[in-house]
Design a protein around this motif. Sequence first.
Motif, PDB file in Angstrom:
ATOM      1  N   ASP A   1       1.013  -1.653   0.283  1.00  0.00           N
ATOM      2  CA  ASP A   1       0.404  -0.027   0.136  1.00  0.00           C
ATOM      3  C   ASP A   1       0.445   0.961  -0.145  1.00  0.00           C
ATOM      4  O   ASP A   1       0.124   2.217  -0.728  1.00  0.00           O
ATOM      5  CB  ASP A   1      -0.856   0.094   1.559  1.00  0.00           C
ATOM      6  CG  ASP A   1      -1.814  -1.149   0.879  1.00  0.00           C
ATOM      7  OD1 ASP A   1      -2.562  -0.791   0.332  1.00  0.00           O
ATOM      8  OD2 ASP A   1      -2.296  -2.018   2.049  1.00  0.00           O
ATOM      9  N   VAL A   2       2.264   1.275   0.518  1.00  0.00           N
ATOM     10  CA  VAL A   2       2.883   2.046   1.162  1.00  0.00           C
ATOM     11  C   VAL A   2       4.322   1.891   0.549  1.00  0.00           C
ATOM     12  O   VAL A   2       4.746   1.012   0.901  1.00  0.00           O
ATOM     13  CB  VAL A   2       2.678   3.324   2.002  1.00  0.00           C
ATOM     14  CG1 VAL A   2       3.664   3.957   2.391  1.00  0.00           C
ATOM     15  CG2 VAL A   2       1.175   3.745   2.490  1.00  0.00           C
ATOM     16  N   LEU A   3       4.890   2.445  -0.249  1.00  0.00           N
ATOM     17  CA  LEU A   3       5.897   2.162  -0.827  1.00  0.00           C
ATOM     18  C   LEU A   3       6.923   3.477  -0.453  1.00  0.00           C
ATOM     19  O   LEU A   3       6.485   4.569  -1.239  1.00  0.00           O
ATOM     20  CB  LEU A   3       6.399   1.856  -1.998  1.00  0.00           C
ATOM     21  CG  LEU A   3       7.592   1.610  -2.940  1.00  0.00           C
ATOM     22  CD1 LEU A   3       7.936   0.801  -2.131  1.00  0.00           C
ATOM     23  CD2 LEU A   3       7.582   0.924  -4.803  1.00  0.00           C
ATOM     24  N   ILE A   4       8.137   3.165   0.408  1.00  0.00           N
ATOM     25  CA  ILE A   4       9.167   4.331   0.790  1.00  0.00           C
ATOM     26  C   ILE A   4      10.338   3.216  -0.090  1.00  0.00           C
ATOM     27  O   ILE A   4      11.318   2.536   0.154  1.00  0.00           O
ATOM     28  CB  ILE A   4       9.017   4.035   2.232  1.00  0.00           C
ATOM     29  CG1 ILE A   4       7.939   4.089   2.937  1.00  0.00           C
ATOM     30  CG2 ILE A   4       9.527   5.428   2.466  1.00  0.00           C
ATOM     31  CD1 ILE A   4       7.383   3.736   4.187  1.00  0.00           C
ATOM     32  N   GLY A   5      11.514   4.386  -0.411  1.00  0.00           N
ATOM     33  CA  GLY A   5      12.215   3.948  -0.963  1.00  0.00           C
ATOM     34  C   GLY A   5      13.462   5.045  -1.896  1.00  0.00           C
ATOM     35  O   GLY A   5      13.279   6.729  -1.600  1.00  0.00           O
ATOM     36  N   THR A   6      14.507   4.587  -1.854  1.00  0.00           N
ATOM     37  CA  THR A   6      15.976   5.586  -2.295  1.00  0.00           C
ATOM     38  C   THR A   6      15.613   5.509  -4.044  1.00  0.00           C
ATOM     39  O   THR A   6      15.111   4.201  -4.569  1.00  0.00           O
ATOM     40  CB  THR A   6      17.201   5.229  -2.402  1.00  0.00           C
ATOM     41  OG1 THR A   6      17.725   3.758  -2.185  1.00  0.00           O
ATOM     42  CG2 THR A   6      16.833   5.267  -1.100  1.00  0.00           C
ATOM     43  N   VAL A   7      15.858   6.337  -4.605  1.00  0.00           N
ATOM     44  CA  VAL A   7      15.794   6.419  -6.064  1.00  0.00           C
ATOM     45  C   VAL A   7      16.307   5.410  -6.613  1.00  0.00           C
ATOM     46  O   VAL A   7      15.226   5.411  -7.688  1.00  0.00           O
ATOM     47  CB  VAL A   7      16.665   7.684  -6.331  1.00  0.00           C
ATOM     48  CG1 VAL A   7      16.180   8.117  -8.022  1.00  0.00           C
ATOM     49  CG2 VAL A   7      16.373   9.074  -6.009  1.00  0.00           C
ATOM     50  N   GLY A   8      17.480   5.138  -6.626  1.00  0.00           N
ATOM     51  CA  GLY A   8      18.355   4.054  -7.599  1.00  0.00           C
ATOM     52  C   GLY A   8      17.339   2.890  -7.360  1.00  0.00           C
ATOM     53  O   GLY A   8      16.876   1.748  -8.654  1.00  0.00           O
ATOM     54  N   ARG A   9      17.027   2.139  -6.473  1.00  0.00           N
ATOM     55  CA  ARG A   9      16.256   0.790  -5.802  1.00  0.00           C
ATOM     56  C   ARG A   9      15.181   1.271  -6.230  1.00  0.00           C
ATOM     57  O   ARG A   9      14.167   0.396  -7.380  1.00  0.00           O
ATOM     58  CB  ARG A   9      16.161   0.716  -4.596  1.00  0.00           C
ATOM     59  CG  ARG A   9      15.617  -0.508  -4.466  1.00  0.00           C
ATOM     60  CD  ARG A   9      16.532  -1.809  -5.477  1.00  0.00           C
ATOM     61  NE  ARG A   9      17.884  -1.855  -5.049  1.00  0.00           N
ATOM     62  CZ  ARG A   9      17.876  -3.132  -4.159  1.00  0.00           C
ATOM     63  NH1 ARG A   9      17.512  -3.931  -3.133  1.00  0.00           N
ATOM     64  NH2 ARG A   9      19.467  -3.318  -3.689  1.00  0.00           N
TER      65      ARG A   9
END
Length: 428
Positions: free
Chosen positions: A135-143
Amino acid sequence: MVTHLSTTAFKNMGLHPNLLKALEALGYEYATPIQAQAIPLLLNSNDVAGQAQTGTGKTNAFLLAILNELLTLPAVADREPNEPRAFIIAPTRELVIQIYEDAKTLAKFTDLKMCVAYGGADYDKQRNAIEAGCDVLIGTVGRLIDYLKQNVYNFYALDCVVLDEADRMFDLGFINDIRYLFRKMPKPDQRLNMLFSATLSHRVKELAYEHMNHPTHIHVEAEQVTADKVRQLLYYPANHEKLPLLVGLINKYQPQKAVIFTNTRRQAEKVWLCLKGNDIKAGLLTGDVAQKKRIRLLDELKQGKIDMLIATDVAARGLHIDGVTHVFNYDLPDDAEDYVHRIGRTARAGAEGDAISFAGEDNAFNLPAIEEYIESTIPTADVDPSLLANIKPSAPMEEKRNRPTNSRKPQSHNRNRKSPNHRNHSSN
Protein backbone atom coordinates in the motif's frame (compact mmCIF):
# COMPACT_ATOMS: atom_id res chain seq x y z
CA MET A 1 14.57 24.80 15.23
CA VAL A 2 11.08 24.60 16.68
CA THR A 3 10.67 21.68 19.03
CA HIS A 4 7.69 22.85 21.11
CA LEU A 5 4.12 21.67 20.61
CA SER A 6 1.19 23.67 19.30
CA THR A 7 -2.20 23.99 20.97
CA THR A 8 -3.79 21.88 18.22
CA ALA A 9 -4.92 18.45 19.44
CA PHE A 10 -4.79 15.51 17.03
CA LYS A 11 -8.31 14.49 18.08
CA ASN A 12 -9.67 17.74 16.60
CA MET A 13 -8.10 17.30 13.16
CA GLY A 14 -10.55 14.81 11.71
CA LEU A 15 -8.09 11.92 11.53
CA HIS A 16 -9.30 8.34 11.15
CA PRO A 17 -10.11 6.68 14.52
CA ASN A 18 -7.47 3.98 14.00
CA LEU A 19 -4.81 6.66 13.59
CA LEU A 20 -5.99 8.45 16.72
CA LYS A 21 -5.75 5.13 18.55
CA ALA A 22 -2.11 4.75 17.43
CA LEU A 23 -1.29 8.33 18.44
CA GLU A 24 -2.84 7.75 21.86
CA ALA A 25 -0.77 4.58 22.31
CA LEU A 26 2.34 6.62 21.52
CA GLY A 27 1.36 9.32 24.01
CA TYR A 28 0.95 11.99 21.33
CA GLU A 29 -1.84 14.44 22.14
CA TYR A 30 -0.83 17.74 20.58
CA ALA A 31 0.68 18.40 17.15
CA THR A 32 3.95 20.16 16.45
CA PRO A 33 3.69 23.42 14.47
CA ILE A 34 4.48 21.79 11.11
CA GLN A 35 1.88 19.10 11.81
CA ALA A 36 -0.72 21.65 12.89
CA GLN A 37 -0.26 23.59 9.67
CA ALA A 38 0.22 20.77 7.16
CA ILE A 39 -2.25 18.05 8.20
CA PRO A 40 -5.49 20.09 7.88
CA LEU A 41 -4.46 21.25 4.40
CA LEU A 42 -3.63 17.71 3.32
CA LEU A 43 -6.85 16.29 4.74
CA ASN A 44 -8.65 18.79 2.50
CA SER A 45 -6.71 17.45 -0.52
CA ASN A 46 -4.43 20.48 -0.84
CA ASP A 47 -0.85 19.88 -1.96
CA VAL A 48 1.80 21.08 0.50
CA ALA A 49 5.39 22.22 0.09
CA GLY A 50 6.72 22.50 3.63
CA GLN A 51 9.90 24.03 4.97
CA ALA A 52 10.97 22.66 8.34
CA GLN A 53 14.22 21.73 10.03
CA THR A 54 15.02 18.26 11.29
CA GLY A 55 13.27 17.15 14.47
CA THR A 56 10.08 19.20 13.93
CA GLY A 57 7.76 16.24 13.31
CA LYS A 58 7.41 16.54 9.54
CA THR A 59 7.68 12.76 9.02
CA ASN A 60 4.59 12.10 11.12
CA ALA A 61 2.86 15.01 9.38
CA PHE A 62 3.03 13.42 5.94
CA LEU A 63 2.58 9.87 7.24
CA LEU A 64 -0.64 10.75 9.05
CA ALA A 65 -1.93 12.51 5.94
CA ILE A 66 -1.05 9.56 3.71
CA LEU A 67 -2.50 6.91 6.00
CA ASN A 68 -5.69 8.93 6.52
CA GLU A 69 -6.07 9.26 2.76
CA LEU A 70 -5.68 5.53 2.22
CA LEU A 71 -8.11 4.70 5.03
CA THR A 72 -10.82 7.08 3.84
CA LEU A 73 -10.48 7.14 0.03
CA PRO A 74 -11.85 4.07 -1.79
CA ALA A 75 -9.17 2.18 -3.67
CA VAL A 76 -9.47 1.51 -7.39
CA ALA A 77 -11.65 -1.58 -7.85
CA ASP A 78 -9.25 -3.53 -10.08
CA ARG A 79 -6.08 -2.59 -8.17
CA GLU A 80 -3.36 -5.25 -8.23
CA PRO A 81 -1.30 -6.12 -5.08
CA ASN A 82 1.88 -4.57 -6.54
CA GLU A 83 0.24 -1.22 -7.22
CA PRO A 84 1.11 1.07 -4.29
CA ARG A 85 -1.32 3.81 -3.38
CA ALA A 86 1.30 5.96 -1.64
CA PHE A 87 4.89 6.59 -2.75
CA ILE A 88 7.58 8.17 -0.56
CA ILE A 89 11.02 9.13 -1.90
CA ALA A 90 13.86 9.80 0.56
CA PRO A 91 17.56 10.56 -0.07
CA THR A 92 19.20 7.94 2.17
CA ARG A 93 18.71 4.34 3.25
CA GLU A 94 18.73 5.35 6.90
CA LEU A 95 15.88 7.80 6.35
CA VAL A 96 13.89 5.21 4.39
CA ILE A 97 14.20 2.74 7.26
CA GLN A 98 13.17 5.37 9.79
CA ILE A 99 10.10 6.42 7.78
CA TYR A 100 9.18 2.75 7.37
CA GLU A 101 9.38 2.11 11.11
CA ASP A 102 7.34 5.23 11.89
CA ALA A 103 4.75 4.27 9.27
CA LYS A 104 4.34 0.78 10.75
CA THR A 105 3.84 2.28 14.20
CA LEU A 106 1.18 4.74 13.04
CA ALA A 107 -0.57 2.05 10.97
CA LYS A 108 -0.52 -0.45 13.84
CA PHE A 109 -4.33 -0.66 14.02
CA THR A 110 -4.89 -0.88 10.25
CA ASP A 111 -4.38 -3.50 7.55
CA LEU A 112 -2.16 -1.25 5.43
CA LYS A 113 1.07 -2.84 4.19
CA MET A 114 4.41 -0.99 4.04
CA CYS A 115 7.29 -1.92 1.75
CA VAL A 116 10.80 -0.54 1.27
CA ALA A 117 13.17 -0.31 -1.67
CA TYR A 118 16.79 0.69 -1.08
CA GLY A 119 20.21 -0.47 -2.16
CA GLY A 120 22.61 -2.56 -0.12
CA ALA A 121 19.90 -4.99 0.99
CA ASP A 122 18.38 -8.21 -0.38
CA TYR A 123 17.16 -7.37 -3.88
CA ASP A 124 14.82 -10.35 -4.29
CA LYS A 125 13.39 -10.07 -0.78
CA GLN A 126 12.36 -6.46 -1.33
CA ARG A 127 10.98 -7.24 -4.78
CA ASN A 128 8.94 -10.20 -3.53
CA ALA A 129 7.47 -8.12 -0.71
CA ILE A 130 6.32 -5.42 -3.13
CA GLU A 131 4.77 -7.97 -5.48
CA ALA A 132 2.99 -9.71 -2.61
CA GLY A 133 1.14 -6.57 -1.62
CA CYS A 134 2.15 -2.96 -1.03
CA ASP A 135 0.00 0.00 0.00
CA VAL A 136 2.85 2.37 0.89
CA LEU A 137 6.19 2.12 -0.94
CA ILE A 138 9.13 3.96 0.64
CA GLY A 139 12.52 4.01 -1.05
CA THR A 140 15.65 5.62 -2.38
CA VAL A 141 15.78 6.81 -5.95
CA GLY A 142 18.08 4.19 -7.49
CA ARG A 143 16.30 1.08 -6.23
CA LEU A 144 12.86 2.61 -6.94
CA ILE A 145 13.78 3.25 -10.57
CA ASP A 146 15.34 -0.19 -10.88
CA TYR A 147 12.15 -1.92 -9.70
CA LEU A 148 9.97 0.33 -11.84
CA LYS A 149 11.93 -0.61 -14.96
CA GLN A 150 11.67 -4.28 -13.93
CA ASN A 151 7.85 -3.85 -13.74
CA VAL A 152 7.94 -4.91 -10.08
CA TYR A 153 5.38 -2.16 -9.36
CA ASN A 154 3.54 0.56 -11.27
CA PHE A 155 1.76 3.84 -10.62
CA TYR A 156 -1.74 2.94 -11.86
CA ALA A 157 -3.35 3.16 -8.39
CA LEU A 158 -1.29 6.05 -7.03
CA ASP A 159 -3.08 8.40 -4.61
CA CYS A 160 -0.26 10.15 -2.68
CA VAL A 161 3.35 11.15 -3.34
CA VAL A 162 5.93 12.48 -0.85
CA LEU A 163 9.37 13.88 -1.66
CA ASP A 164 11.26 14.19 1.63
CA GLU A 165 14.38 16.34 2.08
CA ALA A 166 14.17 17.77 -1.42
CA ASP A 167 17.19 19.99 -0.84
CA ARG A 168 19.26 16.92 -0.04
CA MET A 169 18.12 15.34 -3.32
CA PHE A 170 19.69 18.25 -5.19
CA ASP A 171 22.87 18.03 -3.12
CA LEU A 172 23.25 14.33 -3.95
CA GLY A 173 22.60 14.85 -7.68
CA PHE A 174 19.34 12.87 -7.79
CA ILE A 175 17.11 15.52 -9.28
CA ASN A 176 17.03 14.14 -12.85
CA ASP A 177 16.05 10.74 -11.47
CA ILE A 178 13.33 12.38 -9.36
CA ARG A 179 11.91 14.03 -12.45
CA TYR A 180 12.01 10.69 -14.26
CA LEU A 181 9.84 9.12 -11.55
CA PHE A 182 7.41 12.04 -11.52
CA ARG A 183 6.94 11.81 -15.28
CA LYS A 184 5.89 8.16 -14.91
CA MET A 185 3.17 9.03 -12.39
CA PRO A 186 -0.40 10.20 -12.98
CA LYS A 187 -0.75 13.95 -13.55
CA PRO A 188 -0.30 16.17 -10.46
CA ASP A 189 -4.02 16.94 -10.22
CA GLN A 190 -4.76 13.19 -9.97
CA ARG A 191 -2.78 12.65 -6.76
CA LEU A 192 -2.04 14.30 -3.42
CA ASN A 193 1.48 15.74 -3.41
CA MET A 194 3.80 16.61 -0.53
CA LEU A 195 7.29 18.06 -0.59
CA PHE A 196 9.37 18.76 2.48
CA SER A 197 12.73 20.47 2.63
CA ALA A 198 14.98 22.20 5.15
CA THR A 199 15.10 25.13 2.72
CA LEU A 200 12.60 26.11 0.03
CA SER A 201 15.24 27.43 -2.32
CA HIS A 202 14.46 28.64 -5.83
CA ARG A 203 15.34 25.25 -7.31
CA VAL A 204 13.14 23.40 -4.80
CA LYS A 205 10.21 25.76 -5.46
CA GLU A 206 10.70 25.24 -9.20
CA LEU A 207 10.45 21.49 -8.68
CA ALA A 208 7.30 21.96 -6.61
CA TYR A 209 5.58 24.09 -9.23
CA GLU A 210 6.59 21.68 -12.00
CA HIS A 211 5.32 18.47 -10.40
CA MET A 212 2.68 19.54 -7.87
CA ASN A 213 -0.86 20.89 -8.11
CA HIS A 214 -0.75 24.51 -6.88
CA PRO A 215 0.93 23.64 -3.57
CA THR A 216 0.45 25.69 -0.42
CA HIS A 217 3.83 26.73 0.96
CA ILE A 218 4.34 26.26 4.70
CA HIS A 219 7.29 27.65 6.60
CA VAL A 220 7.80 26.83 10.26
CA GLU A 221 9.79 29.82 11.40
CA ALA A 222 12.57 28.74 13.70
CA GLU A 223 13.15 30.71 16.87
CA GLN A 224 16.76 29.65 16.51
CA VAL A 225 18.63 27.80 13.79
CA THR A 226 19.73 25.25 16.37
CA ALA A 227 17.48 23.45 18.79
CA ASP A 228 16.50 25.69 21.68
CA LYS A 229 16.90 22.90 24.24
CA VAL A 230 20.38 21.80 23.15
CA ARG A 231 23.08 22.88 25.58
CA GLN A 232 26.10 23.62 23.39
CA LEU A 233 29.69 23.62 24.59
CA LEU A 234 33.02 24.00 22.82
CA TYR A 235 36.54 22.84 23.73
CA TYR A 236 39.84 23.71 22.04
CA PRO A 237 41.94 20.55 22.50
CA ALA A 238 45.30 19.89 20.94
CA ASN A 239 45.29 16.86 18.65
CA HIS A 240 46.90 14.61 21.27
CA GLU A 241 44.25 15.68 23.80
CA LYS A 242 41.17 14.85 21.73
CA LEU A 243 40.86 11.15 22.55
CA PRO A 244 41.66 11.53 26.28
CA LEU A 245 39.18 14.43 26.45
CA LEU A 246 36.46 12.44 24.68
CA VAL A 247 36.86 9.45 27.00
CA GLY A 248 37.03 11.78 30.01
CA LEU A 249 33.80 13.54 29.04
CA ILE A 250 32.06 10.21 28.41
CA ASN A 251 33.15 9.08 31.89
CA LYS A 252 31.94 12.38 33.36
CA TYR A 253 28.52 12.57 31.71
CA GLN A 254 27.76 8.84 31.39
CA PRO A 255 25.43 9.46 28.41
CA GLN A 256 22.47 7.09 28.08
CA LYS A 257 22.74 7.26 24.29
CA ALA A 258 25.24 9.29 22.31
CA VAL A 259 26.33 9.93 18.75
CA ILE A 260 29.94 10.91 18.03
CA PHE A 261 30.56 12.58 14.67
CA THR A 262 33.84 12.65 12.78
CA ASN A 263 34.65 14.13 9.38
CA THR A 264 36.32 11.05 7.90
CA ARG A 265 36.05 7.28 8.03
CA ARG A 266 39.66 7.03 9.19
CA GLN A 267 38.95 9.25 12.19
CA ALA A 268 35.76 7.33 12.97
CA GLU A 269 37.69 4.05 13.03
CA LYS A 270 40.36 5.63 15.26
CA VAL A 271 37.76 6.80 17.77
CA TRP A 272 35.94 3.45 17.68
CA LEU A 273 39.13 1.52 18.36
CA CYS A 274 39.97 3.81 21.26
CA LEU A 275 36.55 3.43 22.88
CA LYS A 276 36.64 -0.32 22.30
CA GLY A 277 40.04 -0.49 23.99
CA ASN A 278 38.68 1.47 26.95
CA ASP A 279 35.67 -0.78 27.54
CA ILE A 280 33.10 1.64 26.13
CA LYS A 281 30.39 -0.09 24.11
CA ALA A 282 30.16 1.69 20.76
CA GLY A 283 29.25 0.97 17.16
CA LEU A 284 30.86 2.27 13.97
CA LEU A 285 28.65 3.69 11.20
CA THR A 286 30.43 4.88 8.05
CA GLY A 287 29.62 4.91 4.36
CA ASP A 288 31.10 1.51 3.56
CA VAL A 289 29.38 -0.44 6.36
CA ALA A 290 27.09 -3.08 4.84
CA GLN A 291 23.39 -2.30 5.06
CA LYS A 292 22.50 -5.26 7.27
CA LYS A 293 25.16 -4.18 9.74
CA ARG A 294 23.89 -0.58 9.67
CA ILE A 295 20.42 -1.73 10.60
CA ARG A 296 21.81 -3.96 13.34
CA LEU A 297 23.90 -1.11 14.80
CA LEU A 298 20.94 1.26 14.91
CA ASP A 299 18.82 -1.42 16.57
CA GLU A 300 21.56 -2.12 19.13
CA LEU A 301 21.74 1.58 20.02
CA LYS A 302 17.96 1.86 20.32
CA GLN A 303 17.84 -1.26 22.50
CA GLY A 304 20.74 -0.19 24.72
CA LYS A 305 23.09 -2.99 23.66
CA ILE A 306 25.63 -0.30 22.78
CA ASP A 307 25.84 3.13 24.40
CA MET A 308 26.95 5.22 21.46
CA LEU A 309 27.51 5.37 17.75
CA ILE A 310 30.57 6.80 16.00
CA ALA A 311 29.45 8.13 12.65
CA THR A 312 30.45 10.16 9.65
CA ASP A 313 27.88 12.50 8.13
CA VAL A 314 26.20 9.55 6.39
CA ALA A 315 24.12 9.47 9.60
CA ALA A 316 23.65 13.21 10.05
CA ARG A 317 20.36 13.44 8.14
CA GLY A 318 17.29 11.37 8.68
CA LEU A 319 18.65 9.46 11.66
CA HIS A 320 16.09 9.45 14.46
CA ILE A 321 16.81 7.56 17.64
CA ASP A 322 14.71 8.30 20.69
CA GLY A 323 16.56 9.27 23.82
CA VAL A 324 19.90 10.49 22.42
CA THR A 325 21.19 12.59 25.31
CA HIS A 326 24.57 13.68 23.92
CA VAL A 327 26.12 14.53 20.57
CA PHE A 328 29.90 14.87 20.36
CA ASN A 329 31.47 16.64 17.40
CA TYR A 330 34.92 15.05 17.56
CA ASP A 331 35.67 17.08 14.44
CA LEU A 332 33.96 20.37 13.63
CA PRO A 333 32.16 19.79 10.32
CA ASP A 334 33.36 21.50 7.16
CA ASP A 335 29.79 22.54 6.29
CA ALA A 336 28.06 24.83 8.80
CA GLU A 337 24.66 23.32 8.00
CA ASP A 338 25.98 19.88 8.94
CA TYR A 339 26.59 21.21 12.44
CA VAL A 340 22.87 21.89 12.82
CA HIS A 341 21.93 18.48 11.45
CA ARG A 342 24.39 16.74 13.75
CA ILE A 343 23.30 18.36 16.99
CA GLY A 344 19.68 17.86 15.90
CA ARG A 345 20.11 14.18 16.75
CA THR A 346 19.48 15.17 20.38
CA ALA A 347 16.81 17.34 22.05
CA ARG A 348 14.12 16.06 19.70
CA ALA A 349 10.38 16.59 20.18
CA GLY A 350 10.83 18.92 23.14
CA ALA A 351 13.46 16.92 25.03
CA GLU A 352 16.75 18.37 26.26
CA GLY A 353 20.24 17.35 25.21
CA ASP A 354 23.93 18.28 25.11
CA ALA A 355 26.11 18.97 22.09
CA ILE A 356 29.84 19.06 22.84
CA SER A 357 32.24 20.05 20.08
CA PHE A 358 36.01 19.95 19.67
CA ALA A 359 37.62 22.81 17.74
CA GLY A 360 40.85 20.91 17.11
CA GLU A 361 44.00 21.98 15.35
CA ASP A 362 42.77 20.61 12.01
CA ASN A 363 39.29 22.14 11.85
CA ALA A 364 39.01 25.08 14.28
CA PHE A 365 38.92 27.32 11.21
CA ASN A 366 35.39 25.98 10.53
CA LEU A 367 34.07 27.65 13.68
CA PRO A 368 33.46 31.22 12.39
CA ALA A 369 31.24 29.96 9.57
CA ILE A 370 29.29 27.75 11.98
CA GLU A 371 28.70 30.56 14.47
CA GLU A 372 27.69 32.91 11.67
CA TYR A 373 25.22 30.31 10.38
CA ILE A 374 23.62 29.66 13.78
CA GLU A 375 23.75 33.39 14.58
CA SER A 376 25.23 32.84 18.00
CA THR A 377 28.53 32.17 19.72
CA ILE A 378 29.02 28.67 21.14
CA PRO A 379 29.98 28.78 24.84
CA THR A 380 33.52 27.56 25.51
CA ALA A 381 35.19 25.61 28.31
CA ASP A 382 38.82 25.05 29.21
CA VAL A 383 40.50 21.69 28.63
CA ASP A 384 41.09 21.05 32.31
CA PRO A 385 43.70 18.33 32.93
CA SER A 386 41.23 16.61 35.25
CA LEU A 387 39.02 15.93 32.22
CA LEU A 388 41.75 14.07 30.33
CA ALA A 389 41.37 10.33 30.89
CA ASN A 390 44.31 7.94 31.09
CA ILE A 391 43.30 5.94 28.06
CA LYS A 392 44.42 2.42 27.30
CA PRO A 393 46.05 1.57 23.95
CA SER A 394 43.55 1.15 21.14
CA ALA A 395 42.20 -2.32 20.49
CA PRO A 396 43.32 -4.01 17.25
CA MET A 397 40.96 -4.02 14.30
CA GLU A 398 39.33 -7.46 14.37
CA GLU A 399 37.54 -7.44 11.05
CA LYS A 400 37.91 -5.86 7.66
CA ARG A 401 35.31 -3.44 6.43
CA ASN A 402 32.36 -5.18 4.82
CA ARG A 403 32.23 -4.42 1.13
CA PRO A 404 29.68 -5.67 -1.37
CA THR A 405 31.18 -8.39 -3.52
CA ASN A 406 28.14 -9.56 -5.45
CA SER A 407 27.91 -7.36 -8.51
CA ARG A 408 25.57 -9.54 -10.54
CA LYS A 409 22.71 -7.74 -12.19
CA PRO A 410 19.18 -8.77 -11.21
CA GLN A 411 17.45 -10.98 -13.70
CA SER A 412 14.82 -9.42 -15.86
CA HIS A 413 11.40 -9.69 -14.29
CA ASN A 414 8.83 -9.46 -17.08
CA ARG A 415 5.17 -8.93 -16.35
CA ASN A 416 2.31 -8.12 -18.67
CA ARG A 417 1.85 -4.37 -18.76
CA LYS A 418 -1.58 -2.83 -18.65
CA SER A 419 -2.53 0.05 -20.84
CA PRO A 420 -1.72 3.29 -19.02
CA ASN A 421 -5.18 4.48 -20.04
CA HIS A 422 -7.04 1.63 -18.36
CA ARG A 423 -8.27 3.97 -15.63
CA ASN A 424 -8.84 7.64 -15.00
CA HIS A 425 -8.12 7.89 -11.30
CA SER A 426 -8.21 11.02 -9.17
CA SER A 427 -7.28 11.25 -5.51
CA ASN A 428 -9.43 14.30 -4.91
